[in-house]
Write an enzyme that holds these catalytic residues in place. Sequence first.
Site, PDB file in Angstrom:
ATOM      1  N   CYS A 156       0.809  -1.231   0.000  1.00  0.00           N
ATOM      2  CA  CYS A 156       0.000   0.000   0.000  1.00  0.00           C
ATOM      3  C   CYS A 156       0.835   1.272   0.000  1.00  0.00           C
ATOM      4  O   CYS A 156       0.290   2.370  -0.142  1.00  0.00           O
ATOM      5  CB  CYS A 156      -0.967  -0.005   1.181  1.00  0.00           C
ATOM      6  SG  CYS A 156      -2.263  -1.213   0.962  1.00  0.00           S
TER       7      CYS A 156
HETATM    8  N1  COA Z   1     -20.311  -9.228   8.183  1.00  0.00           N
HETATM    9  C1  COA Z   1     -20.769  -9.415   9.436  1.00  0.00           C
HETATM   10  N2  COA Z   1     -19.964  -9.649  10.498  1.00  0.00           N
HETATM   11  C2  COA Z   1     -18.629  -9.716  10.263  1.00  0.00           C
HETATM   12  C3  COA Z   1     -18.090  -9.548   8.977  1.00  0.00           C
HETATM   13  C4  COA Z   1     -18.987  -9.300   7.907  1.00  0.00           C
HETATM   14  N3  COA Z   1     -18.553  -9.123   6.653  1.00  0.00           N
HETATM   15  N4  COA Z   1     -16.751  -9.652   9.051  1.00  0.00           N
HETATM   16  C5  COA Z   1     -16.447  -9.898  10.326  1.00  0.00           C
HETATM   17  N5  COA Z   1     -17.580  -9.944  11.076  1.00  0.00           N
HETATM   18  C6  COA Z   1     -17.687 -10.207  12.523  1.00  0.00           C
HETATM   19  C7  COA Z   1     -16.461 -10.936  13.039  1.00  0.00           C
HETATM   20  O1  COA Z   1     -16.569 -12.328  12.840  1.00  0.00           O
HETATM   21  C8  COA Z   1     -16.475 -10.554  14.492  1.00  0.00           C
HETATM   22  O2  COA Z   1     -17.419 -11.324  15.178  1.00  0.00           O
HETATM   23  P1  COA Z   1     -17.150 -11.810  16.692  1.00  0.00           P
HETATM   24  O3  COA Z   1     -17.051 -10.529  17.487  1.00  0.00           O
HETATM   25  O4  COA Z   1     -18.337 -12.627  16.990  1.00  0.00           O
HETATM   26  O5  COA Z   1     -15.853 -12.569  16.637  1.00  0.00           O
HETATM   27  C9  COA Z   1     -16.981  -9.119  14.475  1.00  0.00           C
HETATM   28  O6  COA Z   1     -17.688  -8.975  13.234  1.00  0.00           O
HETATM   29  C10 COA Z   1     -15.858  -8.099  14.542  1.00  0.00           C
HETATM   30  O7  COA Z   1     -14.841  -8.463  13.595  1.00  0.00           O
HETATM   31  P2  COA Z   1     -13.445  -7.737  13.528  1.00  0.00           P
HETATM   32  O8  COA Z   1     -12.593  -8.410  12.465  1.00  0.00           O
HETATM   33  O9  COA Z   1     -12.860  -7.614  14.888  1.00  0.00           O
HETATM   34  O10 COA Z   1     -13.916  -6.315  12.991  1.00  0.00           O
HETATM   35  P3  COA Z   1     -13.164  -4.938  13.008  1.00  0.00           P
HETATM   36  O11 COA Z   1     -13.993  -3.975  13.734  1.00  0.00           O
HETATM   37  O12 COA Z   1     -11.723  -5.053  13.378  1.00  0.00           O
HETATM   38  O13 COA Z   1     -13.203  -4.518  11.449  1.00  0.00           O
HETATM   39  C11 COA Z   1     -11.694  -4.407   9.568  1.00  0.00           C
HETATM   40  C12 COA Z   1     -12.534  -5.307  10.477  1.00  0.00           C
HETATM   41  C13 COA Z   1     -10.913  -5.308   8.610  1.00  0.00           C
HETATM   42  C14 COA Z   1     -12.651  -3.520   8.776  1.00  0.00           C
HETATM   43  C15 COA Z   1     -10.747  -3.526  10.397  1.00  0.00           C
HETATM   44  O14 COA Z   1     -10.082  -4.309  11.361  1.00  0.00           O
HETATM   45  C16 COA Z   1      -9.701  -2.817   9.569  1.00  0.00           C
HETATM   46  O15 COA Z   1     -10.008  -2.129   8.612  1.00  0.00           O
HETATM   47  N6  COA Z   1      -8.426  -2.890   9.971  1.00  0.00           N
HETATM   48  C17 COA Z   1      -7.342  -2.252   9.321  1.00  0.00           C
HETATM   49  C18 COA Z   1      -7.008  -3.062   8.143  1.00  0.00           C
HETATM   50  C19 COA Z   1      -6.015  -2.442   7.221  1.00  0.00           C
HETATM   51  O16 COA Z   1      -5.746  -1.280   7.220  1.00  0.00           O
HETATM   52  N7  COA Z   1      -5.443  -3.278   6.411  1.00  0.00           N
HETATM   53  C20 COA Z   1      -4.557  -2.853   5.458  1.00  0.00           C
HETATM   54  C21 COA Z   1      -4.896  -3.571   4.233  1.00  0.00           C
HETATM   55  S1  COA Z   1      -3.820  -3.051   2.998  1.00  0.00           S
END
Ligand code: COA
Length: 372
Positions: A156
Site C-alpha cells: 500500500c
Molecule cells: N459481516 C458481518 N460480520 C462480520 C463480517 C462481515 N462481513 N466480518 C467480520 N464480522 C464479525 C467478526 O466475525 C467478528 O465477530 P465476533 O465478534 O463474533 O468474533 C466481528 O464482526 C468483529 O470483527 P473484527 O474483524 O474484529 O472487525 P473490526 O472492527 O476489526 O473490522 C476491519 C474489520 C478489517 C474492517 C478492520 O479491522 C480494519 O479495517 N483494519 C485495518 C485493516 C487495514 O488497514 N489493512 C490494510 C490492508 S492493505
Amino acid sequence: MHRVAISSTGLYLPPEIITNAELVAAFNSFADESNAMHAEDIEAGRRAPVPQSSVEFIEKASGIKRRYVMEKTGVLDPQRMHPRLQARPDNEISLMAEIGVAAAREALARAGKHPEDIDGVICAAANMQRAYPAMAIEIQTALGIKGFGFDMNVACSSATFAIEMAVNAVKVGSARAILVVDPEITSPHLAWKDRDCHFIFGDVCTAILIERLDTAPAGSFEVLGTRLFTSFSNSIRNNAGFMSRSEDRDPDDRDQLFYQEGRKVFKEVCPLAAEHMTAHLAEHALVPTDVRRYWLHQANLSMNQLIARKLLGRDATADDAPVILNEFANTASAGSIIAFHRHHDDIEAGQIGVICSFGAGYSIGSVIVRRT
Ligand code: COA
C-alpha cells in the site's frame, strides 16, 4: 540540486461498480450453497458453517459503501467469486499497462506536458500481473517516452515510495520529469469467499507527474520532503509467488490470497503513522496543526479519524483529511493519491499538505508539499 514539484495527477476509473448490497447478496448465496453442500459435516461438528455477511457491518466497521472493479460478474457469481479476466496475447497491451496509460495521459494533459518532456516511468503497485518484462517499460513505450521505466512494489505504500524515487531522480538531475503510475488491480488477489475481508478492496489507477519546479505549471505542489519507514510484520500477507507451483500449492489455498489480522493492523499502524508524520513535519520545522490538508491512505474510516485526531488533537473534518474510500474501498497504494487528486483545488498558495500511505510490510511513506 533542483527543486521538485508534483505538477499534476490522473485517475482511471474501472468500468464496473459493486455496491455493498450486491456484494453481500452474492456472498450470502455462496454461504447458503456451501452450508447446504456440507450440511452433514456441519451437523456432526466436523466443519464450521460459513457465516452470513452484512451491509451494516461493512459500513460501520470500514466506511466502505461500494468499489470499482475491472469485472464484476465473476465476483458476484456464487459458484466463482473472483473476477473473469481475459488472458491477452503477448502482442497486445497488458491490462495493467492499459489502465496505467489512461491515468498517465490524464496527468500529462492536466500539466500541459508531452511524452518528450518525460524521462522515466515508475509503475508502483501492490500487485503485479507478471514478473517481467516490466509493466513500466510497456507503459513507457505505449506513451512514446524515451529514457527508462521500472516496476516496484511496497504494497500500500508503493506510490509514496515511488514518489521519493522520482523526486530524488529529478532533484539530482538524472531525469527532468518522471511519471509514477499506480495501476492497482486488487480484485484478483482478494479472498471474496472470506467474510472478514471480502468487502475491503477495489480496482483503480492513478498517475502522478513529478518534475522540476522551474518547468512545472503555476499552482503545482512543491515537494518539501519525503520520508520512508518499514518494519517487518506478518499481519498483512500474501504468499502467492513464483515458488507456489514448486511448493505444490493450490491457487485456492487461503494463504495464496490477501489475508490479514485487521484489528492488529489497526492498533499497530495508527500510532506509527501519526508518529511518522509528526517526526517528518518536525524535520521541516512544522507541527501537525500547520498542515492545511492530510491526504491519507484509505483503508478504514475509523483508522483515518484516529490518526487525524492524534495529529490535530481534535476530531478531523473531511476538509482536514478527505475520505474517498466510501466510493472506492481500499485501493492499495492509489488511495492517498485519489484523495489528493479529488481534493486539492482549494488549497491556497503557500499552504502545506501531507500525502501519507501505510500498509503491508509494515510500510509508511509521507510526502510534504507546499502549493505554489
Ligand atoms: N459481516 C458481518 N460480520 C462480520 C463480517 C462481515 N462481513 N466480518 C467480520 N464480522 C464479525 C467478526 O466475525 C467478528 O465477530 P465476533 O465478534 O463474533 O468474533 C466481528 O464482526 C468483529 O470483527 P473484527 O474483524 O474484529 O472487525 P473490526 O472492527 O476489526 O473490522 C476491519 C474489520 C478489517 C474492517 C478492520 O479491522 C480494519 O479495517 N483494519 C485495518 C485493516 C487495514 O488497514 N489493512 C490494510 C490492508 S492493505
